[in-house]
Design a protein around this motif. Sequence first.
Motif, short mmCIF file in Angstrom:
data_model
loop_
_atom_site.label_atom_id
_atom_site.label_comp_id
_atom_site.label_asym_id
_atom_site.label_seq_id
_atom_site.Cartn_x
_atom_site.Cartn_y
_atom_site.Cartn_z
N THR A 55 -4.34 -13.08 -1.07
CA THR A 55 -4.54 -13.84 0.16
C THR A 55 -3.79 -13.18 1.32
N THR A 56 -2.55 -12.79 1.08
CA THR A 56 -1.77 -12.10 2.10
C THR A 56 -2.44 -10.80 2.51
N MET A 57 -2.91 -10.05 1.52
CA MET A 57 -3.58 -8.79 1.77
C MET A 57 -4.84 -9.00 2.61
N VAL A 115 -2.07 -4.41 -5.87
CA VAL A 115 -2.06 -5.57 -6.77
C VAL A 115 -2.22 -5.16 -8.23
N THR A 116 -2.34 -3.86 -8.49
CA THR A 116 -2.51 -3.38 -9.87
C THR A 116 -1.38 -3.83 -10.79
N PRO A 173 -9.94 -5.11 2.76
CA PRO A 173 -8.88 -4.24 2.28
C PRO A 173 -9.39 -2.83 1.95
N THR A 174 -8.52 -1.87 2.11
CA THR A 174 -8.84 -0.50 1.72
C THR A 174 -8.52 -0.33 0.24
N PRO A 175 -9.07 0.69 -0.39
CA PRO A 175 -8.74 0.91 -1.81
C PRO A 175 -7.24 1.09 -2.05
#
Length: 175
Positions: free
Chosen positions: A34-36, A53-54, A45-47
């Motif tokens: 959510t923050t991202m 988050v991995t 988001p970019t990759p």
Amino acid sequence: MRLQTDQYDEMLEGHLALEERLAETLEELNQAMTTMLNKQGVRGPTPEVLDQVTPLIDRLRERSEQSRQSRERLLEQLPESEDSAKPQSQGLRQLIRQASDHQVESLDQRRIAVRDRIEQARHTLTANQAVIFYSMDFHRRYLMGVLQCTDDRQGYQADGQSTKLPAEKIFGRNC
């Protein structure tokens, strides 16, 4: 038949603690996503940002596996009935019913609270994944619409309006 042993009750409590940690990890993952998403805005988001988050995803897998193994250990504690082998699909509610009389109610309330947390976290995770997918899909289609090259799918014009474009290749159109 109840397994009125302190060891079984402790195993159930340990399993519920594992389930609570699983719920916490799902909630942490949701918060990070959510923050991202809020920081990335409409671009999505970019990759590289998604790779952040991995570690949470790896922790989620690890805790899920621990929970599965704990449930298997609980199933091993059940006595085999005379007419059939142990059912492998017993839910946690049935496993809790085998606990000591004085523990059943508190363990069941804890199970319900954990189940509700996990269910809510799953819904939020699904919503976050949908936002990621649709933001990336929108920008892919937007780019294809602006470049007027797509493989016979819907695209978007520069003003954001939907448009149907003829199938062309990017290189043939722009080189």
